[in-house]
Design an enzyme around this catalytic site. Sequence first.
Site, PDB file in Angstrom:
ATOM      1  CB  ALA A 126     -31.568  22.956  47.884  1.00 45.04           C
ATOM      2  CE  LYS A 127     -33.445  15.061  47.190  1.00 45.20           C
ATOM      3  NZ  LYS A 127     -34.411  15.060  46.082  1.00 45.20           N
TER       4      LYS A 127
END
Length: 437
Positions: A126-127
């Site tokens: 994720a980011k």
Amino acid sequence: MAGESLIPATEQKEVTMQTLTLEQETNPWEAQAARFDFAAKKLNLDQGLWKVLRQPTRELIVHIPVSMDDGSVEVFTGYRVQHSVARGPGKGGIRYAPDVSLDEVRALASWMTWKCAVVNIPFGGAKGGVICDPKKLSQGELERITRRYTAELIEFLGPEKDVPAPDMGTDEQTMAWIMDTYSMHMRQTVNAVVTGKPVNLGGSRGRTAATGRGLSVVCDEALKALNMPVEGCRVIVQGFGNVGSNAARLLAERGYTIIGIAEYDGGLFNPKGIDIPALLEHRKQARTITGFKGAEAVDPHELLTYSCEILLPAATENVITSRNADRLRCKILCEGANGPTTPIADDILADKKVFIIPDILANAGGVTTSYFEWVQDRMGYFWTEAEVNQRLDHIMSTSFSDVMTYAANHNVNNRIAAYMLAIDRVAYTTRQRGIYA
């Protein structure tokens, strides 16, 4: 992979180094996709899994109103992309920068998926990011942005869902605000919701230097693989933030000669070696590396092309492109940043026989120690820094060996080997779980 290109065969007639614009070449999502497609083809990945793993699971865009110090209201745009949660919760940093884009966050989220799989920890990728310039914002404004951003994403974050961490423009204080905001909504203290926190809030010892330490470990392993001595091994580091400065310090302590430091506002060069502790003290006082008396001031862009054994880019994406790759004179490229090398530059460096330690392996020390922090938070028992470092060294050296073995067995370069290993692991888990519909 000699003679093979990361540019798809169907596009090679139209897309060459001469016709591809710099904007096309440096799009981080396209760069990631090119490498994913190449590795998936090498693996003969099933078309259905190919489609599943190529796209993010979820993309969130939020527009957050924030009261500024002068009484005005500004609206900031924020992103959170969860690429894969097949192997565990999403894991990835949050960056604050004026040039954050959805494509960049998509690419970083996917790189996190592959990075976690390369080092075989139970996270997906994720980011997140917020379009802002943290250097122009007060501490109070940053806190209000962080808390509102967290509140907007509250349903999608959590120790079992998605665990943020610091990135460019954010730090342990940012993580403390996220933890507190999340905990207030949950009506209980949940310190495992983020990593990279202050130690007294459940952070892990050794986390601050972890990415730099991981880089020093893989540099050691690369020298062993190439039968090169540490003595006389010259290193140029691009970026002197947390990652670059810790990598430089640890490599110097191990006997490497740091001959160059490149930053956005200037470069330093000393063929006899830069005194890193003295430079760190200078930067602490002056808040810049420029003006340091122990090295010659040089153009930071040109410094990347100086002769050295190891070039270590540790700042942002797209530092090495078709515009400068042919002028690099390093033997080893160790990628401390995410996506510092474009696919076209990869082709050029392959022809030059540069040994690349790819980002999804080289800089995985940070997420590995974040995993340790998450584990410690969940069990409520904390390790000494020596224990953390010992576990990190083991995972980084083992993962380096896994990638080298994969490269030899499949006759591909190190980057494609790392992607193949990662995709293979995620695909295996996804296949076992099945497609819920």
